[in-house]
Scaffold this motif. Structure first.
Motif, short mmCIF file in Angstrom:
data_model
loop_
_atom_site.label_atom_id
_atom_site.label_comp_id
_atom_site.label_asym_id
_atom_site.label_seq_id
_atom_site.Cartn_x
_atom_site.Cartn_y
_atom_site.Cartn_z
N VAL A 30 -22.77 -16.19 15.70
CA VAL A 30 -22.35 -16.65 14.38
C VAL A 30 -22.07 -18.14 14.46
N CYS A 31 -22.62 -18.89 13.53
CA CYS A 31 -22.28 -20.31 13.38
C CYS A 31 -21.38 -20.42 12.16
N TRP A 32 -20.12 -20.79 12.38
CA TRP A 32 -19.13 -20.78 11.30
C TRP A 32 -18.88 -22.20 10.78
N GLY A 33 -18.98 -22.33 9.47
CA GLY A 33 -18.77 -23.62 8.84
C GLY A 33 -20.00 -24.49 8.98
N PHE A 34 -20.04 -25.56 8.20
CA PHE A 34 -21.19 -26.46 8.28
C PHE A 34 -21.01 -27.36 9.48
N PRO A 35 -21.89 -27.22 10.50
CA PRO A 35 -21.66 -27.90 11.77
C PRO A 35 -22.52 -29.16 11.90
N TYR A 36 -22.31 -29.86 13.00
CA TYR A 36 -23.24 -30.92 13.36
C TYR A 36 -24.62 -30.30 13.55
N VAL A 37 -25.65 -31.00 13.13
CA VAL A 37 -26.99 -30.44 12.96
C VAL A 37 -27.52 -29.76 14.22
N ASP A 38 -27.34 -30.34 15.40
CA ASP A 38 -28.01 -29.80 16.58
C ASP A 38 -27.33 -28.55 17.13
N THR A 39 -26.06 -28.33 16.80
CA THR A 39 -25.43 -27.07 17.19
C THR A 39 -26.14 -25.90 16.51
N LEU A 40 -26.38 -26.03 15.23
CA LEU A 40 -27.08 -24.97 14.50
C LEU A 40 -28.50 -24.80 15.03
N PRO B 137 -20.96 -6.64 18.76
CA PRO B 137 -22.00 -6.73 17.71
C PRO B 137 -22.68 -8.09 17.66
N ILE B 138 -21.99 -9.13 18.08
CA ILE B 138 -22.58 -10.47 18.16
C ILE B 138 -22.27 -11.06 19.53
N LEU B 139 -22.99 -12.09 19.88
CA LEU B 139 -22.77 -12.74 21.17
C LEU B 139 -21.49 -13.56 21.15
N ALA B 140 -21.39 -14.44 20.16
CA ALA B 140 -20.26 -15.36 20.10
C ALA B 140 -20.14 -15.94 18.71
N LEU B 141 -18.99 -16.49 18.42
CA LEU B 141 -18.77 -17.28 17.21
C LEU B 141 -18.59 -18.73 17.62
N PHE B 142 -19.45 -19.61 17.12
CA PHE B 142 -19.38 -21.04 17.39
C PHE B 142 -18.79 -21.75 16.17
N CYS B 143 -17.85 -22.65 16.41
CA CYS B 143 -17.27 -23.41 15.31
C CYS B 143 -16.79 -24.76 15.82
N GLU B 144 -16.44 -25.63 14.90
CA GLU B 144 -15.92 -26.96 15.23
C GLU B 144 -14.50 -27.09 14.72
N CYS B 145 -13.69 -27.81 15.45
CA CYS B 145 -12.32 -28.09 15.03
C CYS B 145 -12.02 -29.57 15.27
N THR B 146 -12.12 -30.37 14.24
CA THR B 146 -12.50 -30.02 12.88
C THR B 146 -14.01 -30.22 12.71
N SER B 147 -14.52 -29.76 11.53
CA SER B 147 -15.96 -29.76 11.35
C SER B 147 -16.47 -31.13 10.93
N ASN B 148 -17.75 -31.31 11.18
CA ASN B 148 -18.43 -32.58 10.89
C ASN B 148 -19.55 -32.32 9.89
N PRO B 149 -19.44 -32.82 8.64
CA PRO B 149 -18.59 -33.94 8.20
C PRO B 149 -17.45 -33.57 7.27
N LEU B 150 -17.20 -32.27 7.02
CA LEU B 150 -16.22 -31.89 5.99
C LEU B 150 -14.81 -31.74 6.52
N LEU B 151 -14.58 -31.92 7.80
CA LEU B 151 -13.24 -31.94 8.40
C LEU B 151 -12.46 -30.66 8.10
N GLN B 152 -13.17 -29.53 8.07
CA GLN B 152 -12.51 -28.25 7.88
C GLN B 152 -12.01 -27.71 9.21
N THR B 153 -10.90 -27.01 9.16
CA THR B 153 -10.33 -26.36 10.35
C THR B 153 -10.58 -24.86 10.27
N PRO B 154 -11.17 -24.26 11.28
CA PRO B 154 -11.41 -22.81 11.26
C PRO B 154 -10.11 -22.04 11.50
#
Length: 655
Positions: free
Chosen positions: A304-314, A355-372
């Motif tokens: 799972v890719c959570w939140g809008f991430p930096y482009v290359d992570t996705l 059910p899934i391998l992992a959840l990937f997220c950013e703290c905080t996200s780039n560029p919306l600065l959201q905290t998971p």
């Protein structure tokens, strides 16, 4: 009388800062410069001396690749240079997977100095073992995509060192491995994959730059700011201890001290040591390795890719393994839990497979600065058995404590950890208290290769000695800037009117923003900064002395205001973040130019401007912002006058 505040942006295409030989940013000082770069305009591309290393291959590496093409290639073949066979094989496999008709082969290129050169010098590695991927030029876009996504190519300093060895004659040996399939003439274009040939005049200039680099390295060692290169092993150990948070009483002094005392970690997890920290050539290389590690250890499942991430992570999660589930808004909790329940129900009875391998997220996200919501994710991970991977590059461990909720924490050390924009680096930290630690660490140790170039490690160690004090200063500067912008924003006006009950009279903030040209229009729409974005979640992770970080994004009430604001900003402008100086860019234009319609479904404004605040004096920063806002207001007023004039003209014509 105070000195005037001036625009310090470097000339178009020059390194940021200017004349820095290993800069990780390039100056794109106007909005149109960024658009033209994305469009591939010769006006921009022909003057670019450098760029962000994963997107623009450094000239020294281009020269080395050209030598390899001449030495090992056949007509119409291109070369990519990697520091290990593992990376070269991964690149070859990626090319042939992206296009099954493609072929690629690997050449080992061992560059050995003459015996007379085998002595302690500026460089601690006496020879270079390179692995060259050769492929038809039609498949350049696939090879460059691998270089960009994984960040696994050689560094510019390693490229320069190899060129030095070759200039000194350096007898070489090479071993050729070939796995050749049919070739295809298909060619894909992408503005990030630009590479132009190097002229003889450029080569002469680059030789002069390398000689200057030797002189600089001597001065760095002579005056104690850098360790001598033979101490690279100690530099890497110090970096790993610093990242693990176990060094005691570090101060931003000018001298490296061996045998520094250790303490329990400040990372919020007991028993963590430097042995749980792994260094990589860049942050994306760390994330790519984290994903590879999980695929090898926990099975071939989607993440799972959570939140809008930096482009290359996705891109990594989509292009390696079976793919990923993308929750791009970062608020789809019900949908995530439903997905986990459905996937779990499809498992065989008694199965313990997650059910899934992992959840990937950013703290905080780039560029919306959201905290998971890491506490909520941790509960889900414990329930279903998947891993959590957090990219803490923007939040950083001085400000937020994410390791207790994570199995793996990755970070781009290129950014605020270094601050100096003269070196790349990445870190991966395993949580020794994590559920999967006993599987993850032995597996990672089994295939990990220390390919982080020694000289890069030395520069990064020097740069990061004052990491904590710089972060605290940047926190304060950024909050002051954001307070100013927020007070001038449409969002703040709406909040104030709501508080004052103004909506009862039918007035709205939008009405204020669209008043006649005799008043000042509201041009700032919203500030994306943890002080106002998912604030409670951020505060739940914030360290006692932590702040809200140095990065924010700002949107505007119309595109005219966005462009004028950016053009008028007096700071440096180009890609990257976390720099010791303020650096801005129209992030969505740079990162998502070919998919602007797609990103808008995730609440990403194409005219968003991202600003990384630096260590300048507070009054300089605030004046830059004031001037930029004023320029945006004036641009909107001018456009309104033109529009009003055209309306009057049309009315008179109709009459």
């Amino acid at each position: 009388m105070a000195a005037p505040i001036v625009n310090i942006a470097s000339p178009l295409g020059s390194p940021v800062p200017t004349m820095l030989p290993h800069a990780v940013s390039v100056s794109l000082p106007t909005w149109q410069d960024n658009v033209d770069y994305e469009e591939g305009s010769p006006r921009v591309l022909n003057v670019m001396k450098t760029g962000y290393p994963r997107f623009f291959i450094h000239k020294a590496i281009q020269q080395l690749a050209a030598i390899c093409e001449q030495k090992f290639g056949v007509p119409h073949e291109k070369a990519m240079v990697f520091p290990s066979e593992t990376f070269a094989k991964a690149c070859r496999d990626f090319i042939t997977r992206m296009d099954t008709s493609a072929s690629a082969r690997i050449v080992q290129f061992f560059i050995c100095p003459r015996d007379a050169d085998r002595k302690p010098s500026t460089y601690s590695v006496p020879s270079c073992d390179l692995h060259i991927v050769l492929f038809n030029e039609a498949h350049w876009s696939h090879a460059k995509a691998f270089w960009q996504h994984t960040g696994s190519g050689i560094s510019s300093r390693q490229g320069e060192y190899c060129l030095r060895l070759l200039e000194k004659k350096g007898p070489t040996t090479e071993k050729v491995q070939s796995d050749i399939a049919s070739k295809s003439p298909i060619r894909c274009k992408n503005r990030h994959y630009y590479s132009r040939s190097i002229s003889s005049a450029q080569m002469a200039d680059d030789l002069a730059e390398r000689l200057n680099a030797e002189e600089t390295a001597y001065l760095e060692e002579r005056y104690g700011r850098n360790m001598p290169a033979v101490a690279a092993k100690e530099a890497k150990e110090t970096l790993r201890k610093r990242i693990a948070g176990v060094l005691v009483g570090e101060k931003s002094n000018c001298c490296f001290k061996r045998d520094q005392p250790l303490s329990s970690s400040i990372r919020g997890v007991s028993n963590i040591t430097e042995d749980d920290v792994f260094l990589f050539p860049g942050g994306m290389c760390a994330i790519w390795h984290a994903h590879q590690l999980l695929l090898r250890t926990l099975g071939n499942r989607k993440s799972v890719c959570w939140g809008f991430p930096y482009v290359d992570t996705l891109k990594i999660l989509q292009k390696w393994g079976p793919g990923c589930y993308f929750f791009g808004k970062g608020s789809e909790f019900d949908e995530l839990e439903t997905l986990l329940e459905e996937l779990q129900s499809q498992s065989p009875p008694g199965s313990n497979e997650p059910p899934i391998l992992a959840l990937f997220c950013e703290c905080t996200s780039n560029p919306l600065l959201q905290t998971p919501d890491l506490q909520r994710f941790r509960a889900l991970a414990d329930k279903y058995g998947f891993a959590i991977v957090v990219d803490e590059t923007i939040g950083n461990y001085t400000n937020v404590e994410v390791l207790p909720y994570s199995d793996i924490v990755c970070s781009s050390l290129t950014k605020v950890f270094s601050g100096e924009t003269n070196v790349m680096g990445g870190g991966l930290v395993l949580n020794p208290q994590g559920k999967h630690y006993k599987k993850l660490r032995p597996e990672l140790v089994s295939f990990y290769e220390d390919v982080y170039w020694d000289e890069d490690a030395i520069f990064l160690e020097r740069n990061s000695r004052d990491f904590t004090t710089r972060v605290y200063a940047i926190n304060q500067n950024a909050e002051a800037v954001c307070d100013l912008l927020h007070s001038r924003s449409l969002e703040a006006i709406e909040e104030k009117k709501t508080t004052n009950g103004s909506y009862l009279n039918g007035n709205t903030a939008t009405d204020d923003a669209s008043k006649s040209s005799l008043s000042r229009p509201t041009v700032v729409k919203k500030i994306y900064y943890p002080k106002w974005i998912t604030t409670s979640l951020y505060n739940s992770l914030k360290t006692p002395q932590g702040g809200y970080g140095g990065l924010f994004s700002v949107t505007f009430t119309n595109p005219i205001a966005a462009k004028a604001f950016f053009d008028a900003l007096g700071c440096e402008k180009g890609p990257s973040l976390g720099t010791n100086f303020t650096l801005a860019c129209p992030f969505v234009i740079l990162a998502h130019y070919t998919e602007l319609d797609w990103v808008q479904q995730f609440n990403i404004d194409p005219y968003l401007v991202r600003v990384s605040v630096g260590l300048e004096k507070r009054e300089v920063l605030l004046k830059w912002i004031e001037d930029a806002v004023l320029a945006a207001e004036n641009a909107v007023l001018a456009a309104q006058k033109v529009e009003d004039g055209e309306t009057i003209h049309d009315t008179m014509t109709c009459a």
